[in-house]
Write a protein that holds these residues in place. Structure first.
Motif, PDB file in Angstrom:
ATOM      1  N   HIS A 126       0.832  -1.204   0.000  1.00 53.63           N
ATOM      2  CA  HIS A 126       0.000   0.000   0.000  1.00 53.63           C
ATOM      3  C   HIS A 126       0.866   1.253   0.000  1.00 53.63           C
ATOM      4  N   GLU A 127       1.897   1.294   0.812  1.00 54.15           N
ATOM      5  CA  GLU A 127       2.772   2.461   0.872  1.00 54.15           C
ATOM      6  C   GLU A 127       3.489   2.666  -0.457  1.00 54.15           C
ATOM      7  N   PHE A 128       3.899   1.573  -1.094  1.00 51.40           N
ATOM      8  CA  PHE A 128       4.587   1.665  -2.375  1.00 51.40           C
ATOM      9  C   PHE A 128       3.651   2.221  -3.440  1.00 51.40           C
ATOM     10  N   LEU A 129       2.419   1.740  -3.475  1.00 48.79           N
ATOM     11  CA  LEU A 129       1.449   2.237  -4.448  1.00 48.79           C
ATOM     12  C   LEU A 129       1.103   3.709  -4.200  1.00 48.79           C
ATOM     13  N   ARG A 130       0.991   4.097  -2.912  1.00 48.46           N
ATOM     14  CA  ARG A 130       0.683   5.496  -2.583  1.00 48.46           C
ATOM     15  C   ARG A 130       1.792   6.420  -3.072  1.00 48.46           C
ATOM     16  N   LEU A 131       3.034   6.015  -2.853  1.00 44.76           N
ATOM     17  CA  LEU A 131       4.153   6.833  -3.305  1.00 44.76           C
ATOM     18  C   LEU A 131       4.210   6.902  -4.822  1.00 44.76           C
ATOM     19  N   GLU A 132       3.924   5.808  -5.497  1.00 46.35           N
ATOM     20  CA  GLU A 132       3.922   5.833  -6.961  1.00 46.35           C
ATOM     21  C   GLU A 132       2.832   6.774  -7.482  1.00 46.35           C
ATOM     22  N   GLU A 133       1.671   6.744  -6.809  1.00 54.42           N
ATOM     23  CA  GLU A 133       0.593   7.639  -7.227  1.00 54.42           C
ATOM     24  C   GLU A 133       0.976   9.102  -7.012  1.00 54.42           C
ATOM     25  N   GLN A 134       1.548   9.412  -5.844  1.00 49.87           N
ATOM     26  CA  GLN A 134       1.968  10.784  -5.581  1.00 49.87           C
ATOM     27  C   GLN A 134       3.073  11.214  -6.534  1.00 49.87           C
ATOM     28  N   LEU A 135       3.961  10.278  -6.830  1.00 54.99           N
ATOM     29  CA  LEU A 135       5.054  10.587  -7.747  1.00 54.99           C
ATOM     30  C   LEU A 135       4.515  10.866  -9.152  1.00 54.99           C
ATOM     31  N   ALA A 136       3.555  10.061  -9.581  1.00 56.82           N
ATOM     32  CA  ALA A 136       2.954  10.286 -10.906  1.00 56.82           C
ATOM     33  C   ALA A 136       2.219  11.625 -10.951  1.00 56.82           C
ATOM     34  N   GLN A 137       1.526  11.959  -9.872  1.00 54.58           N
ATOM     35  CA  GLN A 137       0.832  13.240  -9.810  1.00 54.58           C
ATOM     36  C   GLN A 137       1.825  14.388  -9.843  1.00 54.58           C
ATOM     37  N   SER A 140       3.176  14.821 -13.295  1.00 50.71           N
ATOM     38  CA  SER A 140       2.178  15.451 -14.171  1.00 50.71           C
ATOM     39  C   SER A 140       2.131  16.958 -13.929  1.00 50.71           C
ATOM     40  N   GLU A 141       2.139  17.350 -12.647  1.00 52.86           N
ATOM     41  CA  GLU A 141       2.129  18.773 -12.331  1.00 52.86           C
ATOM     42  C   GLU A 141       3.403  19.448 -12.836  1.00 52.86           C
ATOM     43  N   LYS A 142       4.519  18.716 -12.779  1.00 45.94           N
ATOM     44  CA  LYS A 142       5.762  19.268 -13.307  1.00 45.94           C
ATOM     45  C   LYS A 142       5.657  19.534 -14.809  1.00 45.94           C
ATOM     46  N   LYS A 143       5.113  18.573 -15.525  1.00 43.31           N
ATOM     47  CA  LYS A 143       4.937  18.765 -16.970  1.00 43.31           C
ATOM     48  C   LYS A 143       4.018  19.957 -17.255  1.00 43.31           C
ATOM     49  N   ALA A 144       2.949  20.062 -16.447  1.00 44.39           N
ATOM     50  CA  ALA A 144       2.028  21.192 -16.652  1.00 44.39           C
ATOM     51  C   ALA A 144       2.736  22.513 -16.426  1.00 44.39           C
ATOM     52  N   GLN A 145       3.567  22.581 -15.372  1.00 44.97           N
ATOM     53  CA  GLN A 145       4.301  23.815 -15.104  1.00 44.97           C
ATOM     54  C   GLN A 145       5.292  24.107 -16.223  1.00 44.97           C
ATOM     55  N   GLU A 146       5.942  23.062 -16.738  1.00 40.96           N
ATOM     56  CA  GLU A 146       6.886  23.273 -17.840  1.00 40.96           C
ATOM     57  C   GLU A 146       6.164  23.815 -19.073  1.00 40.96           C
ATOM     58  N   SER A 147       4.998  23.301 -19.369  1.00 38.60           N
ATOM     59  CA  SER A 147       4.210  23.819 -20.511  1.00 38.60           C
ATOM     60  C   SER A 147       3.801  25.264 -20.288  1.00 38.60           C
ATOM     61  N   LEU A 148       3.380  25.541 -19.019  1.00 29.06           N
ATOM     62  CA  LEU A 148       2.986  26.909 -18.695  1.00 29.06           C
ATOM     63  C   LEU A 148       4.162  27.867 -18.804  1.00 29.06           C
ATOM     64  N   ILE A 149       5.342  27.398 -18.421  1.00 31.80           N
ATOM     65  CA  ILE A 149       6.531  28.245 -18.522  1.00 31.80           C
ATOM     66  C   ILE A 149       6.829  28.560 -19.992  1.00 31.80           C
TER      67      ILE A 149
END
Length: 332
Positions: A126-137, A140-149
């Protein structure tokens, strides 16, 4: 004259007869030696009691021949106590009950260990899956910020051209630049969060859990480590208890063998010979080391005779002798 000759002849005959009688009596006595200081001598074996008890079956009488291995007497110890064996049997029973208890306790701990291992595994997944989900999120937010930049960089470039042409004011261009800097700062925040999540993910793979306000391992893992220590301790106690039980069982067996020997003993003649002396009868109580009988062997039997020096001249080596035992009329 005739009478005198006859009397003289009778005297001569009487003298000759006396001489003959003296010769018959004295000559054998002079040619032989008699002594009452003679002893029958030989080696003998002393039979001693190896245990304490009462004699039974002691029927042989002194002077009777005995064969090698023939039973002379039995010693029975009817007062033999089994208290030592009873105490060891009680201890053996206690050890057996303790072993059963330890085995059941070990079984329960092993079952608890399995349950905790399953819970730890579920928690880790469960902890591994939670971290993978947060990491993926975060990615994604990083990519969005890069596009916005990239978009804001184009806006800043266009506004810079419009400022040169005086279509917009410099303040509008500065606002676009400020917005670009804020977006870049947000991108740095997401990059730092991604690095942190990747570090936590690698730690979870090594069964280490990072984060503020939490232990490096969950409570279930701590309970599992404690149970493992208890299993090691209980297993060691069980092995020690089983070794002690085996030692006590061996002592019981040896004690029973000793009891079988000490309860009754059959004393056998060590060799062929004659029962010379016996120091008890049926029912006599004896202790350890008591003399029971003397057995002589007749293989090396010899006479020990006291001879005065004045009679040594009448002896020759190899010359046969005669002897008679006390209480007997027969010469041997």
């Amino acid at each position: 004259m005739g009478s005198f000759t006859s009397l003289k002849t009778s005297k001569r005959a009487l003298g000759i007869g006396i001489v003959l009688i003296a010769a018959v009596v004295l000559v054998p006595a002079m040619a032989s030696f008699q002594s009452i200081n003679a002893i029958v001598n030989t080696h003998y074996v002393t039979i001693k009691s190896p245990i304490e008890g009462a004699l039974d079956g002691f029927a042989k009488m002194p002077g009777q021949p005995i064969a090698q291995g023939e039973e002379l007497v039995r010693i029975s110890n009817t007062r033999f106590k089994e208290s030592a064996v009873n105490e060891m049997e009680v201890e053996q029973k206690t050890l057996a009950e303790r072993s059963l208890g330890l085995q059941q306790h070990l079984k329960n701990l092993q079952q608890l260990q399995k349950d905790l291992q399953n819970r730890v595994s579920v928690h880790r997944i469960h902890e591994f899956l939670r971290l993978e989900e947060q990491l993926a999120q975060a990615q994604s937010e990083k990519k969005a910020q890069e596009s916005l930049i990239r978009e804001q960089q184009l806006v800043v470039q266009r506004q810079a051209l419009l400022v040169k042409e005086n279509f917009i004011s410099p303040a509008q261009n500065e606002a676009a630049q400020y917005a670009l800097e804020v977006t870049q700062s947000r991108l740095d925040i997401f990059k730092a969060r991604i690095r942190l999540l990747e570090t936590e993910k690698q730690a979870v793979k090594s069964f280490v859990y990072l984060g503020e306000g939490r232990n490096d391992v969950p409570y279930t893992q701590q309970r599992l480590d404690d149970v493992r220590l208890q299993i090691t301790e209980v297993a060691a106690r069980l092995r020690e208890n089983e070794r002690r039980s085996a030692d006590v069982q061996l002592q019981i067996s040896k004690e029973r063998e000793s009891m079988a020997v000490s309860r009754e003993v059959r004393m056998l003649a060590p060799s062929k010979g004659v029962l010379w002396r016996k120091f008890g009868s049926n029912g006599t109580e004896v202790v350890i080391g008591t003399d029971l009988a003397h057995v002589i062997t007749c293989d090396n039997l010899f006479l020990d005779v006291a001879v005065p020096e004045s009679s040594l001249g009448s002896f020759d080596i190899g010359k046969p002798v005669q002897y008679r035992l006390i209480g007997s009329t027969q010469w041997l």
